[in-house]
Design an enzyme around this catalytic site. Structure first.
Site, PDB file in Angstrom:
ATOM      1  N   ASP A 160       0.857  -1.179   0.000  1.00  0.00           N
ATOM      2  CA  ASP A 160       0.000   0.000   0.000  1.00  0.00           C
ATOM      3  C   ASP A 160       0.894   1.230   0.000  1.00  0.00           C
ATOM      4  O   ASP A 160       1.953   1.233   0.651  1.00  0.00           O
ATOM      5  CB  ASP A 160      -0.917   0.024   1.219  1.00  0.00           C
ATOM      6  CG  ASP A 160      -1.906   1.179   1.159  1.00  0.00           C
ATOM      7  OD1 ASP A 160      -2.948   1.028   0.485  1.00  0.00           O
ATOM      8  OD2 ASP A 160      -1.621   2.234   1.766  1.00  0.00           O
ATOM      9  N   GLU A 171       1.094   5.645   0.192  1.00  0.00           N
ATOM     10  CA  GLU A 171       0.502   6.969   0.404  1.00  0.00           C
ATOM     11  C   GLU A 171       1.267   7.928  -0.497  1.00  0.00           C
ATOM     12  O   GLU A 171       2.507   7.823  -0.628  1.00  0.00           O
ATOM     13  CB  GLU A 171       0.613   7.395   1.865  1.00  0.00           C
ATOM     14  CG  GLU A 171      -0.052   6.453   2.853  1.00  0.00           C
ATOM     15  CD  GLU A 171      -1.532   6.224   2.590  1.00  0.00           C
ATOM     16  OE1 GLU A 171      -2.186   7.133   2.026  1.00  0.00           O
ATOM     17  OE2 GLU A 171      -2.042   5.141   2.932  1.00  0.00           O
ATOM     18  N   HIS A 178      -5.532   4.915   6.319  1.00  0.00           N
ATOM     19  CA  HIS A 178      -4.768   5.687   5.346  1.00  0.00           C
ATOM     20  C   HIS A 178      -3.306   5.838   5.735  1.00  0.00           C
ATOM     21  O   HIS A 178      -2.651   6.809   5.350  1.00  0.00           O
ATOM     22  CB  HIS A 178      -5.396   7.063   5.097  1.00  0.00           C
ATOM     23  CG  HIS A 178      -6.724   7.003   4.414  1.00  0.00           C
ATOM     24  ND1 HIS A 178      -6.874   6.624   3.107  1.00  0.00           N
ATOM     25  CD2 HIS A 178      -7.966   7.244   4.899  1.00  0.00           C
ATOM     26  CE1 HIS A 178      -8.163   6.655   2.784  1.00  0.00           C
ATOM     27  NE2 HIS A 178      -8.856   7.025   3.852  1.00  0.00           N
ATOM     28  N   ASP A 221      -2.879  -0.211   6.325  1.00  0.00           N
ATOM     29  CA  ASP A 221      -3.737  -0.553   5.187  1.00  0.00           C
ATOM     30  C   ASP A 221      -3.285  -1.853   4.530  1.00  0.00           C
ATOM     31  O   ASP A 221      -4.118  -2.661   4.093  1.00  0.00           O
ATOM     32  CB  ASP A 221      -3.731   0.582   4.162  1.00  0.00           C
ATOM     33  CG  ASP A 221      -4.543   1.788   4.630  1.00  0.00           C
ATOM     34  OD1 ASP A 221      -5.010   1.760   5.787  1.00  0.00           O
ATOM     35  OD2 ASP A 221      -4.693   2.747   3.851  1.00  0.00           O
TER      36      ASP A 221
END
Length: 622
Positions: free
Chosen positions: A42, A44, A183, A188
């Protein structure tokens, strides 16, 4: 290597051969999902566009068989400020990234962490897109991972009644994930691990049990069809023929693969299969029997023979060669044209065909009758006409010499017959000329539908004549041995007897092919001589053999018999449009109706097979 085509028997992986169980390899059954190492990742980022935005955090979890093998988490300096709304969403601020490593420093560690693994992400195109863009910017080669998208899997097995959407937070709550998505990359990723395991558990009963199944797991395939994917387990990764069998062991469908039986059969259980009748067949099928073949040509021939033998109800290919009609010029004092179902040993008779349908044969017969004043009555005429005989209307129209009443003698009628025979077995120019003149006349009168009928008549004749002229030389040939280089430098060897594939083999580049050829010639199927122009095989099989022999790169090793064709044949005029164009170019100023077109005498030429050679066609060593 196959030494003789008729001696082979079906053998399939997983079944006892001579009482000895067969141990399947991983390459034969695929990789079970419990043995696959997944890296759930994952990211960001500072935005949604890889070309303009940067990565701020990477989180990844490595799992196999439900066990966590390792985790990776790091902040990443994106090279610029973090937008305010991203700070609010993720909690990652610009000050948190001061002193963090850049993507140039982080990416090699991630690539090593994910080496030889399958990448998993929720909305995978987003995360993988950023990683690929980062690899391109930093000069790292992208490994080409297999990628699994949990969003797409969820759309397959999670209905709207269970969850209003397929967001990660919604699915994590539905499946009771141990970590709540927030998030942040690692949390995540951990939540996605639990979602992935829950989705795979739901896909298992649908037949998704191996890594290879995930590639099509999101296809809109009915469950009863997808469950049948296990029928492909254990099939070999080799060319050959496959037989779908029903509940009573009946053959439902026969197909072929020139590369991989396993891959081809798997395709029947995916959304790529759109044919309704085939989907119906898959629902009925109970098992698939493979027959491994030495060469792709053998696979195609075996498919054709098995279709002819079993007449599977889900195959639409021609299964009845005995029903394919021929146009015959009879052998009698005053020969005529007729349509027959087989070629007989009649001295003096000539044939063209076979045709795909009765209507095509009828059109070809009409083309010859339109071009030559040959009789069209069906009764057998004696050499001497009876005193009370009467002629038909064609005689009054000048389209028949009326030998039935003695108006045309046997020598004169024989000249007409020889012109018909020449057009059937050699040069079709007289037939083309007559039809060209007729089409010109009809077009000038704007009778276009009638002109199209004349065109179709000519086309049917040309195709039938070309087929007979192409097949006759190889049908008369006792034996043809040919070879072609394979992509890996070896040899694909084919032995043909009277137009029938009698044996085939394949040798590697380090093996001298001549001993194999000697073995093939001594063990190949014995094929009795047919009555030419019919071959000793199904017409479609002979077409397959000739297509292979005429491929670029094929070398003729030896020919027992004579393989030759006249220079002027119907083979160059198979399509009526091309024949008419060639005729217009050859006859300058277009001769008036009734004026004969000069024809060249037939000459013997080498067959249209590339790289023809005898005895020394292949080197002694590869």
């Amino acid at each position: 290597m196959s030494s003789s085509l008729h001696r082979l028997r079906p053998v399939w992986a997983g079944a006892p051969a001579d009482g000895i169980p067969v141990q399947l390899g991983l390459d034969e059954i695929g990789t079970p999902l419990s043995e696959v190492t997944f890296v759930v990742v994952d990211l960001e980022t500072t935005g949604g566009t890889p070309a303009e935005c940067g990565i701020t955090e990477i989180g990844a979890v490595k799992v196999r068989g439900g066990q966590v093998l390792g985790e990776l988490q790091t902040l990443v300096d994106p090279g610029g400020p973090v937008p305010p709304f991203i700070q609010v969403l993720t909690g990652i601020t610009s000050s948190m990234l001061v002193g963090a490593p850049t993507i140039e420093e982080v990416l090699p560690s991630f690539l090593e962490f994910a080496h030889d693994c399958v990448l998993v992400a929720h909305n995978a195109p987003f995360d993988v897109g950023f990683l690929r863009a980062a690899a391109a910017r930093t000069g790292h080669a992208w490994p080409g991972y297999r990628v699994v998208d949990t969003v797409r899997l969820a759309r397959r097995v999670v209905t709207r009644d269970e969850a209003p959407n397929h967001k990660l937070g919604t699915l994590a709550a539905l499946f009771g994930a141990a970590v709540t998505p927030n998030h942040r990359a690692l949390d995540d990723a951990r939540a996605t691990v639990d979602v992935l395991h829950a989705l795979l558990a739901r896909l298992g009963p649908l037949g998704v049990t191996h890594l290879e199944d995930l590639a099509t797991a999101t296809d809109p395939v009915p469950q009863e069809v997808r469950r049948k994917r296990t029928l492909a387990d254990g099939l070999p990764d080799a060319p050959g023929v496959y037989l779908f069998r029903g509940p009573k062991d009946e053959v439902l469908y026969v197909g072929t693969s020139t590369t991989s039986l396993r891959t081809r059969v798997r395709s029947y259980f995916t959304s790529s299969e759109k044919r309704g009748r085939i989907q119906e067949m898959v629902r009925i099928a109970e098992r698939v029997d493979p027959v491994v073949c030495a060469t792709p040509l053998e696979a195609r021939v075996r498919e054709l023979r098995l279709i002819t033998e079993h007449s599977p109800r889900y195959n639409r290919r021609s299964r009845f060669p005995e029903r394919m009609p021929w146009v015959r010029l009879t052998s009698e004092p005053y020969p005529r044209l007729s349509i027959v179902r087989d070629v007989r040993d009649e001295p003096g008779a000539s044939y063209i065909g076979p045709f795909g349908s009765q209507s095509s044969a009828q059109l070809a017969l009409e083309a010859l009758q339109e071009s030559f004043p040959v009789r069209q009555c069906t009764r057998r005429l004696p050499l001497v006409a009876p005193a009370n005989a009467s002629a038909c209307a064609l005689a009054d129209m000048g389209r028949c010499g009326a030998p039935c009443i003695g108006q045309q003698g046997e020598p004169d009628y024989r000249e007409v017959v020889e012109r018909v025979r020449s057009a059937m077995l050699g040069d079709p120019a007289p037939v083309v000329a007559v039809h060209a003149e007729r089409i010109d006349t009809l077009v000038a009168q704007q009778r276009y539908e009638e002109a199209a009928t004349v065109r179709d008549r000519l086309g049917a004749f040309l195709r039938g004549a070309a087929r007979a002229q192409r097949v006759m030389p190889v049908a008369r040939c006792e034996e043809v041995v040919a070879a072609r280089r394979t992509d890996d430098g070896g040899w694909e060897i084919v032995l043909v007897r009277h137009g029938r594939l009698a044996a085939t083999a394949r040798v590697d580049r380090m093996t001298d092919p001549h001993p194999t050829i000697t073995t093939l010639r001594s063990t190949a199927e014995h094929v009795p001589a047919p009555i030419a122009p019919a071959s000793a095989a199904h017409p479609e099989e002979t077409d397959l053999v000739l297509d292979w022999l005429e491929r670029p790169g094929v070398r003729i090793v030896d020919v027992v018999g004579t393989w030759a064709l006249p220079v002027r044949t119907a083979l160059g005029d198979v399509e009526p449009a091309a024949a008419l164009a060639a005729h217009a170019a050859a006859v300058l100023g277009r001769a008036a109706p009734g004026v004969p077109v000069e024809q060249d005498e037939p000459r013997v030429a080498a067959p249209p097979v590339p790289e023809v050679a005898r005895h020394a066609a292949m080197p002694r060593t590869a």
